[in-house]
Design an enzyme around this catalytic site. Structure first.
Site, PDB file in Angstrom:
ATOM      1  N   ASN A  47       5.682 -22.591  44.979  1.00  0.00           N
ATOM      2  CA  ASN A  47       4.291 -22.984  44.717  1.00  0.00           C
ATOM      3  C   ASN A  47       4.161 -23.868  43.481  1.00  0.00           C
ATOM      4  OD1 ASN A  47       2.845 -21.415  46.823  1.00  0.00           O
ATOM      5  ND2 ASN A  47       3.808 -19.687  45.784  1.00  0.00           N
TER       6      ASN A  47
ATOM      7  N   ASP B 244      11.391 -24.028  32.781  1.00  0.00           N
ATOM      8  CA  ASP B 244      10.936 -23.092  33.808  1.00  0.00           C
ATOM      9  C   ASP B 244       9.397 -23.190  33.849  1.00  0.00           C
ATOM     10  OD1 ASP B 244      10.933 -20.817  35.550  1.00  0.00           O
ATOM     11  OD2 ASP B 244      10.358 -19.594  33.819  1.00  0.00           O
ATOM     12  N   LEU B 245       8.787 -22.729  34.918  1.00  0.00           N
ATOM     13  CA  LEU B 245       7.317 -22.816  35.039  1.00  0.00           C
ATOM     14  C   LEU B 245       6.649 -21.488  34.675  1.00  0.00           C
ATOM     15  CD1 LEU B 245       4.718 -24.289  36.035  1.00  0.00           C
ATOM     16  CD2 LEU B 245       5.249 -23.423  38.318  1.00  0.00           C
TER      17      LEU B 245
ATOM     18  N   THR C  24       1.778 -17.029  35.183  1.00  0.00           N
ATOM     19  CA  THR C  24       1.469 -16.688  36.571  1.00  0.00           C
ATOM     20  C   THR C  24       1.952 -15.293  36.941  1.00  0.00           C
ATOM     21  OG1 THR C  24       3.411 -17.965  37.015  1.00  0.00           O
ATOM     22  CG2 THR C  24       1.339 -18.965  37.663  1.00  0.00           C
TER      23      THR C  24
ATOM     24  N   SER D 286      12.203 -24.559  38.455  1.00  0.00           N
ATOM     25  CA  SER D 286      11.515 -23.309  38.788  1.00  0.00           C
ATOM     26  C   SER D 286      11.977 -22.759  40.130  1.00  0.00           C
ATOM     27  CB  SER D 286      10.004 -23.576  38.848  1.00  0.00           C
ATOM     28  OG  SER D 286       9.325 -22.489  39.431  1.00  0.00           O
ATOM     29  N   ALA D 287      11.952 -21.430  40.244  1.00  0.00           N
ATOM     30  CA  ALA D 287      12.286 -20.786  41.522  1.00  0.00           C
ATOM     31  C   ALA D 287      11.105 -20.814  42.487  1.00  0.00           C
ATOM     32  CB  ALA D 287      12.675 -19.331  41.266  1.00  0.00           C
ATOM     33  N   SER D 288       9.937 -21.186  41.986  1.00  0.00           N
ATOM     34  CA  SER D 288       8.720 -21.037  42.797  1.00  0.00           C
ATOM     35  C   SER D 288       8.551 -22.144  43.827  1.00  0.00           C
ATOM     36  CB  SER D 288       7.492 -21.013  41.884  1.00  0.00           C
ATOM     37  OG  SER D 288       6.326 -20.981  42.676  1.00  0.00           O
TER      38      SER D 288
ATOM     39  N   GLU E  34      13.364 -21.080  29.051  1.00  0.00           N
ATOM     40  CA  GLU E  34      13.272 -19.998  30.053  1.00  0.00           C
ATOM     41  C   GLU E  34      12.712 -18.711  29.460  1.00  0.00           C
ATOM     42  OE1 GLU E  34      13.540 -18.442  32.814  1.00  0.00           O
ATOM     43  OE2 GLU E  34      14.273 -19.972  34.174  1.00  0.00           O
ATOM     44  N   ASP E  35      11.922 -17.985  30.240  1.00  0.00           N
ATOM     45  CA  ASP E  35      11.398 -16.690  29.767  1.00  0.00           C
ATOM     46  C   ASP E  35      12.088 -15.500  30.424  1.00  0.00           C
ATOM     47  OD1 ASP E  35      10.127 -17.216  32.328  1.00  0.00           O
ATOM     48  OD2 ASP E  35       8.912 -15.440  31.892  1.00  0.00           O
TER      49      ASP E  35
ATOM     50  N   ARG F 262      11.316 -15.412  45.853  1.00  0.00           N
ATOM     51  CA  ARG F 262      10.365 -14.553  46.579  1.00  0.00           C
ATOM     52  C   ARG F 262      11.074 -13.486  47.418  1.00  0.00           C
ATOM     53  NH1 ARG F 262       6.562 -17.951  50.146  1.00  0.00           N
ATOM     54  NH2 ARG F 262       6.442 -19.046  48.163  1.00  0.00           N
TER      55      ARG F 262
ATOM     56  N   GLY G  83      11.571 -14.580  37.404  1.00  0.00           N
ATOM     57  CA  GLY G  83      12.658 -15.564  37.518  1.00  0.00           C
ATOM     58  C   GLY G  83      13.377 -15.544  38.848  1.00  0.00           C
TER      59      GLY G  83
HETATM   60  C1  BG6 Z   1       9.523 -17.513  39.635  1.00  0.00           C
HETATM   61  C2  BG6 Z   1       8.812 -16.249  39.218  1.00  0.00           C
HETATM   62  O1  BG6 Z   1       9.186 -18.570  38.794  1.00  0.00           O
HETATM   63  O2  BG6 Z   1       9.182 -17.863  40.979  1.00  0.00           O
HETATM   64  C3  BG6 Z   1       9.146 -15.137  40.195  1.00  0.00           C
HETATM   65  O3  BG6 Z   1       9.208 -15.886  37.914  1.00  0.00           O
HETATM   66  C4  BG6 Z   1       8.789 -15.569  41.613  1.00  0.00           C
HETATM   67  O4  BG6 Z   1       8.459 -13.965  39.837  1.00  0.00           O
HETATM   68  C5  BG6 Z   1       9.513 -16.869  41.941  1.00  0.00           C
HETATM   69  O5  BG6 Z   1       9.168 -14.571  42.523  1.00  0.00           O
HETATM   70  C6  BG6 Z   1       9.176 -17.391  43.337  1.00  0.00           C
HETATM   71  O6  BG6 Z   1       7.821 -17.756  43.379  1.00  0.00           O
HETATM   72  P1  BG6 Z   1       7.023 -18.167  44.696  1.00  0.00           P
HETATM   73  O7  BG6 Z   1       5.784 -18.832  44.152  1.00  0.00           O
HETATM   74  O8  BG6 Z   1       7.884 -19.124  45.466  1.00  0.00           O
HETATM   75  O9  BG6 Z   1       6.764 -16.916  45.468  1.00  0.00           O
HETATM   76 MG    MG Z   2       9.828 -17.718  34.312  1.00  0.00          MG
END
Ligand code: BG6
Ligand code: MG
Length: 219
Positions: free
Chosen positions: A119, A10-11, A18, A115-117, A170-171, A50, A47
């Site tokens: 970004n 995970d990131l 972050t 990662s779910a992000s 994972e955290d 968005r 985790g």
């Molecule tokens: C996860 C974070 O890695 O990414 C969440 O733990 C976050 O808190 C999710 O909502 C989505 O991130 P982003 O950068 O796409 O808004």
């Molecule tokens: Mg995480």
């Protein structure tokens, strides 16, 4: 004989903290909307995607919003978040993380980001970590949020490995549940008081991880 051939990381909260920037941006949005958003509330956002975070914010604030309004506000939050993370550099990599990933790669283990992000690419580029991963699966590749196993199953597929040969770091509880749902071993990064359902638990990568490396990887 050990069969682990891939590690999926995970990131946010594992490689870099972050959560503080997500918190600042969600807090700024909730202030604009006229309610308080606490650090405890922020724990619920770890985790999850968005738009799931946006739904949680709507619930905390007791708001009634259309889908378009939710997307507009989530975009606004993201533009602040992107501004905050644009100044990040290598000094923000959590201690020991780069060394750990470098070490397992040297041992022949494949590595992926899970990662779910959306970004994740920007963050890894800012941290100069892109080259450490054989595959990058992030929020731009997935349709289902953790605890759905999609992100980790895509990671295993990209590494060309079956799920049972992968271990997830994972955290968040949602992420650990996702790893379990994927049929993968998992290492919780954080506190045993908070995280459940993990095969191993570590405080971070700055501690001595030889026991875990031996159990997982080294034969
Ligand atoms: C996860 C974070 O890695 O990414 C969440 O733990 C976050 O808190 C999710 O909502 C989505 O991130 P982003 O950068 O796409 O808004
Ligand atoms: Mg995480």
């Amino acid at each position: 004989m050990n069969i682990i051939k891939g590690c999926i990381f995970d990131l946010d909260g594992v490689i870099v903290d972050t959560a503080k920037y997500h918190y600042l941006a969600w807090k700024r949005l909730s202030a604009e909307l006229g309610f308080d958003f606490t650090e405890k509330d922020n724990e619920r956002l770890k985790g999850v995607s968005r738009m799931v975070c946006m739904e949680i914010l709507v619930e905390i604030g007791g708001l009634s919003l259309s889908e378009d309004e939710k997307h507009f506000l989530a975009d606004k939050k993201n533009s602040w978040y992107v501004e905050y993370i644009s100044g990040m550099g290598e000094e923000e990599i959590l201690p020991g993380t780069r060394e750990f990933i470098t070490r397992i790669k040297a041992a022949g283990i494949k590595t992926a980001l899970g990662s779910a992000s959306k970004n994740a690419g920007i963050i890894l580029a800012n941290l100069r970590l892109l080259e450490l991963f054989d595959a990058i699966i992030d929020g731009t590749c997935t349709t289902k949020a953790k605890p759905d196993p999609e992100v980790f199953l895509l990671g295993a597929k990209a590494l060309n490995l079956p799920a049972h040969q992968c271990v997830v770091f994972e955290d968040s509880q949602a992420g650990l549940d996702a790893a379990n749902n994927a049929g993968m071993l998992c290492v919780g990064v954080g506190s045993a008081d908070i995280l459940t359902g993990t095969d191993f638990i570590i405080r971070g990568f700055d501690s001595n991880l030889d026991d875990i490396l031996n159990a997982l990887i080294v034969q």
